[in-house]
Each structure stands twice: as structure tokens, then as C-alpha cells.
Design a protein around this motif. Structure first.
Motif, PDB file in Angstrom:
ATOM      1  N   PHE A   1       0.836  -1.202   0.000  1.00  0.00           N
ATOM      2  CA  PHE A   1       0.000   0.000   0.000  1.00  0.00           C
ATOM      3  C   PHE A   1       0.874   1.256   0.000  1.00  0.00           C
ATOM      4  N   GLU A   2       1.944   1.237   0.781  1.00  0.00           N
ATOM      5  CA  GLU A   2       2.853   2.377   0.837  1.00  0.00           C
ATOM      6  C   GLU A   2       3.474   2.658  -0.528  1.00  0.00           C
ATOM      7  N   ARG A   3       3.944   1.627  -1.206  1.00  0.00           N
ATOM      8  CA  ARG A   3       4.560   1.815  -2.521  1.00  0.00           C
ATOM      9  C   ARG A   3       3.554   2.329  -3.537  1.00  0.00           C
ATOM     10  N   PHE A   4       2.324   1.813  -3.463  1.00  0.00           N
ATOM     11  CA  PHE A   4       1.280   2.293  -4.360  1.00  0.00           C
ATOM     12  C   PHE A   4       1.014   3.780  -4.124  1.00  0.00           C
ATOM     13  N   CYS A   5       0.885   4.182  -2.848  1.00  0.00           N
ATOM     14  CA  CYS A   5       0.577   5.583  -2.531  1.00  0.00           C
ATOM     15  C   CYS A   5       1.701   6.521  -2.952  1.00  0.00           C
ATOM     16  N   ARG A   6       2.931   6.104  -2.759  1.00  0.00           N
ATOM     17  CA  ARG A   6       4.055   6.961  -3.148  1.00  0.00           C
ATOM     18  C   ARG A   6       4.066   7.193  -4.665  1.00  0.00           C
ATOM     19  N   ALA A   7       3.743   6.153  -5.421  1.00  0.00           N
ATOM     20  CA  ALA A   7       3.660   6.309  -6.879  1.00  0.00           C
ATOM     21  C   ALA A   7       2.442   7.151  -7.255  1.00  0.00           C
ATOM     22  N   PHE A   8       1.302   6.902  -6.586  1.00  0.00           N
ATOM     23  CA  PHE A   8       0.059   7.620  -6.875  1.00  0.00           C
ATOM     24  C   PHE A   8       0.222   9.116  -6.646  1.00  0.00           C
ATOM     25  N   PHE A   9       0.863   9.479  -5.499  1.00  0.00           N
ATOM     26  CA  PHE A   9       1.008  10.898  -5.169  1.00  0.00           C
ATOM     27  C   PHE A   9       2.256  11.524  -5.800  1.00  0.00           C
ATOM     28  N   LYS A  10       2.914  10.766  -6.636  1.00  0.00           N
ATOM     29  CA  LYS A  10       4.006  11.337  -7.417  1.00  0.00           C
ATOM     30  C   LYS A  10       3.567  11.598  -8.852  1.00  0.00           C
ATOM     31  N   TRP A  11       2.826  10.668  -9.420  1.00  0.00           N
ATOM     32  CA  TRP A  11       2.514  10.743 -10.840  1.00  0.00           C
ATOM     33  C   TRP A  11       1.074  11.164 -11.136  1.00  0.00           C
ATOM     34  N   TYR A  12       0.103  10.681 -10.357  1.00  0.00           N
ATOM     35  CA  TYR A  12      -1.305  10.944 -10.682  1.00  0.00           C
ATOM     36  C   TYR A  12      -1.835  12.181  -9.963  1.00  0.00           C
ATOM     37  N   CYS A  13      -1.516  12.286  -8.678  1.00  0.00           N
ATOM     38  CA  CYS A  13      -1.924  13.450  -7.883  1.00  0.00           C
ATOM     39  C   CYS A  13      -0.672  14.007  -7.205  1.00  0.00           C
ATOM     40  N   PRO A  14       0.091  14.841  -7.923  1.00  0.00           N
ATOM     41  CA  PRO A  14       1.386  15.310  -7.412  1.00  0.00           C
ATOM     42  C   PRO A  14       1.265  15.952  -6.029  1.00  0.00           C
ATOM     43  N   LEU A  15       2.105  15.474  -5.119  1.00  0.00           N
ATOM     44  CA  LEU A  15       2.048  15.907  -3.723  1.00  0.00           C
ATOM     45  C   LEU A  15       3.162  16.898  -3.411  1.00  0.00           C
ATOM     46  N   THR A  16       2.789  18.005  -2.793  1.00  0.00           N
ATOM     47  CA  THR A  16       3.745  18.982  -2.280  1.00  0.00           C
ATOM     48  C   THR A  16       3.706  18.927  -0.757  1.00  0.00           C
ATOM     49  N   VAL A  17       4.865  18.817  -0.135  1.00  0.00           N
ATOM     50  CA  VAL A  17       4.954  18.732   1.330  1.00  0.00           C
ATOM     51  C   VAL A  17       5.696  19.952   1.864  1.00  0.00           C
ATOM     52  N   GLU A  18       5.096  20.624   2.837  1.00  0.00           N
ATOM     53  CA  GLU A  18       5.709  21.803   3.440  1.00  0.00           C
ATOM     54  C   GLU A  18       5.949  21.580   4.935  1.00  0.00           C
ATOM     55  N   GLU A  19       7.111  21.995   5.402  1.00  0.00           N
ATOM     56  CA  GLU A  19       7.453  21.993   6.836  1.00  0.00           C
ATOM     57  C   GLU A  19       7.465  20.602   7.463  1.00  0.00           C
ATOM     58  N   ARG A  20       7.958  19.613   6.730  1.00  0.00           N
ATOM     59  CA  ARG A  20       8.015  18.252   7.275  1.00  0.00           C
ATOM     60  C   ARG A  20       8.926  18.165   8.496  1.00  0.00           C
ATOM     61  N   HIS A  21       9.868  19.089   8.601  1.00  0.00           N
ATOM     62  CA  HIS A  21      10.828  19.035   9.705  1.00  0.00           C
ATOM     63  C   HIS A  21      10.167  19.219  11.075  1.00  0.00           C
ATOM     64  N   HIS A  22       8.894  19.636  11.104  1.00  0.00           N
ATOM     65  CA  HIS A  22       8.195  19.790  12.382  1.00  0.00           C
ATOM     66  C   HIS A  22       7.830  18.440  13.011  1.00  0.00           C
ATOM     67  N   LEU A  23       7.889  17.353  12.259  1.00  0.00           N
ATOM     68  CA  LEU A  23       7.503  16.044  12.803  1.00  0.00           C
ATOM     69  C   LEU A  23       8.558  15.560  13.794  1.00  0.00           C
ATOM     70  N   PRO A  24       8.159  15.262  15.036  1.00  0.00           N
ATOM     71  CA  PRO A  24       9.129  14.783  16.043  1.00  0.00           C
ATOM     72  C   PRO A  24       9.616  13.373  15.729  1.00  0.00           C
ATOM     73  N   ASP A  25      10.755  13.022  16.305  1.00  0.00           N
ATOM     74  CA  ASP A  25      11.266  11.655  16.169  1.00  0.00           C
ATOM     75  C   ASP A  25      10.493  10.699  17.069  1.00  0.00           C
ATOM     76  N   ALA A  26      10.072  11.171  18.234  1.00  0.00           N
ATOM     77  CA  ALA A  26       9.313  10.354  19.177  1.00  0.00           C
ATOM     78  C   ALA A  26       7.848  10.271  18.732  1.00  0.00           C
ATOM     79  N   PRO A  27       7.069   9.322  19.296  1.00  0.00           N
ATOM     80  CA  PRO A  27       5.642   9.213  18.945  1.00  0.00           C
ATOM     81  C   PRO A  27       4.894  10.531  19.146  1.00  0.00           C
ATOM     82  N   PHE A  28       3.935  10.791  18.252  1.00  0.00           N
ATOM     83  CA  PHE A  28       3.163  12.025  18.327  1.00  0.00           C
ATOM     84  C   PHE A  28       1.752  11.776  17.830  1.00  0.00           C
ATOM     85  N   LEU A  29       0.878  12.737  18.088  1.00  0.00           N
ATOM     86  CA  LEU A  29      -0.508  12.704  17.616  1.00  0.00           C
ATOM     87  C   LEU A  29      -0.616  13.693  16.466  1.00  0.00           C
ATOM     88  N   LEU A  30      -0.965  13.201  15.287  1.00  0.00           N
ATOM     89  CA  LEU A  30      -1.072  14.034  14.088  1.00  0.00           C
ATOM     90  C   LEU A  30      -2.545  14.364  13.850  1.00  0.00           C
TER      91      LEU A  30
END
Length: 255
Positions: free
Chosen positions: A30-59
Motif C-alpha cells: 500500500f505504501e509503494r502504491f501511494c508513493r507512486a500515486f502521489f508522485k505521478w497521478y496526484c502530485p504531492l507537495t509537502v511543506e514543513e516536514r521538519h516539524h515532525l518529532p522523532d518520538a511518537p506524536f498525535l497528528l
């Protein structure tokens, strides 16, 4: 044969109390499918990913589409197995067809839409267990359900309760574009761009002297609402700045 192996493993990993634990093979597929889907069919732009902590968090993010969880996990750049979605038990767990379709692919922890003390306690215990055993994080939608028109709806107190009870960082996020590609009531995605904007972890207000729990949850909901709305307004600010810059560049050639 591969599908049979996935479903067999899934069958041993499902219970109404504990939720779905995706198989390694199903989650990776599923992960590989989504990465391809959001690269080619629905291009994904990600902003401020560096805010994600290394430890567990609630998104926590706005919610307009069944594509939201997939796009959030893709945008994180992390393994899909390191996330669990807190999902409505009457939606994900009552339909056998949906259960068999989703459970090999994603980790889902059940929550009642109107939980009593016992069911809420069970859900929180499962969340803690997931984070402790996997070092993973949770996805929760404060609106409680998908917005039918793409606009952010009023947040429920559940998100604040989970944030306070689990005592983990709360990361706000805002998703643009999924309401266009797969709105509520539709089942076939359309092509189109998608953007995920992550915010700084929210430091929830500390309890005040004499403050009731529900009052603290109310203040936490206000904080979370404001942080996500600020992320949603950033696009308008960026478009305005770009428009002003374009007009300024154009005016240089007309004086």
C-alpha cells in the motif's frame, strides 16, 4: 498466492477491541502504491516536514476525504506501519467487506463516535500499547468525520482529550486538494495536485488552579483549532504575496 498470505495474516491480526494491525507485506504494498500515486497521478507537495518529532506524536488535520490518511502518511516520509488511524468503529469495523479491504493495508484503532467511559478507556489503552510496542504515531481527525464541502468544521473535544491523556506532542497539519480528488460520496479518484502543510507541535495549555477537566479540554480544542486554521490561511498569504510580486515586476516595465 500473495493476496491469500496477506488475508490469512490479517485474519489473525484483527479483533474488534484491538483494531487492525496491517501485515508487513500489505502495508508495504500500500505504501509503494501511494508513493507512486502521489508522485505521478496526484502530485504531492509537502511543506514543513521538519516539524515532525522523532518520538511518537498525535497528528491532527482537517478531514475532507478518504485519501487523507494515505496522503498524510506519504507526506511524512516515514513507514506506513509506523502510523495508526483512530477510526470510527461503526464505519471501519461493522462492514465485513470494508474490514477485509482495509485491514491488510493500514493500522486502525476503533473509537465509538459517542464513546462511553469504558470504550474510551479501551481505545486509549490500545493507543498507548501501539505507541509503546512500535514507537509509532497516531492520526486523528478533530472534526470527527469528513467535511462534505471541503471547509473546516467545528472540532470535537475528543482530539484534545486524546492529546492530554496520551501526553505526546500534537502536530497540526492542513491538507489541500483531497476534497477535489476524492470528495465524500465518491469512490474513484480524480487527478489533481495535493498539498500537506505541517505545523509546529502544539504545546497544550497547562491546567489552571481550580480548572475543570472539560474546561481544559475546551481550551486545548481552541488551541488546536487555531493552529490548523493558521495553516489553512497560509496558502492565501502565499498567493497574495506572489500576486503582489508579479504586479510589482510588471510595473517596472510600465513607468
Amino acid at each position: 498466492m500473495i493476496l491469500f498470505d496477506i488475508l490469512t495474516e490479517m485474519n489473525s491480526r484483527y479483533s474488534l477491541h484491538d483494531g487492525f494491525r496491517a501485515s508487513a507485506l500489505g502495508s508495504l504494498s500500500f505504501e509503494r502504491f501511494c508513493r507512486a500515486f502521489f508522485k505521478w497521478y496526484c502530485p504531492l507537495t509537502v511543506e514543513e516536514r521538519h516539524h515532525l518529532p522523532d518520538a511518537p506524536f498525535l497528528l491532527c488535520s482537517n478531514h475532507t476525504s478518504h485519501a487523507d490518511s494515505a496522503v498524510l502518511m506519504t507526506a511524512s516520509g516515514r513507514s506506513f506501519r509506523s502510523f495508526a488511524l483512530i477510526g470510527a468503529s461503526d464505519y471501519f469495523f461493522r462492514s465485513r467487506g470494508l474490514r477485509w479491504a482495509v485491514s491488510p493495508l493500514m493500522n486502525v484503532i476503533p473509537i465509538d463516535r459517542e464513546p462511553g467511559a469504558k470504550s474510551l478507556s479501551a481505545c486509549l489503552a490500545t493507543c498507548r500499547q501501539f505507541m509503546q510496542q512500535t514507537g509509532g504515531s497516531l492520526i486523528l481527525y478533530p472534526e470527527g468525520t469528513r467535511s462534505p464541502d471541503g471547509k473546516v468544521r467545528a472540532f470535537k473535544s475528543g482530539a484534545a482529550l486524546f492529546a492530554l491523556e496520551l501526553d505526546v506532542p500534537v502536530v497540526p497539519a492542513y491538507i489541500e486538494g483531497t476534497h477535489h480528488i476524492l470528495p465524500k460520496g465518491h469512490y474513484l479518484p480524480r487527478a489533481g495536485p495535493v498539498t500537506v502543510r505541517f505545523g509546529e507541535p502544539v504545546e497544550l495549555a497547562r491546567p489552571q488552579s481550580g480548572e475543570l477537566r472539560r474546561e481544559r479540554r475546551h481550551r486545548a480544542v481552541e488551541q488546536l483549532t487555531e493552529s490548523i486554521r493558521m495553516l489553512s490561511s497560509r496558502r492565501k498569504e502565499q498567493e497574495l504575496a506572489a500576486d503582489l510580486q508579479e504586479k510589482g515586476t510588471t510595473s517596472q516595465f510600465h513607468w
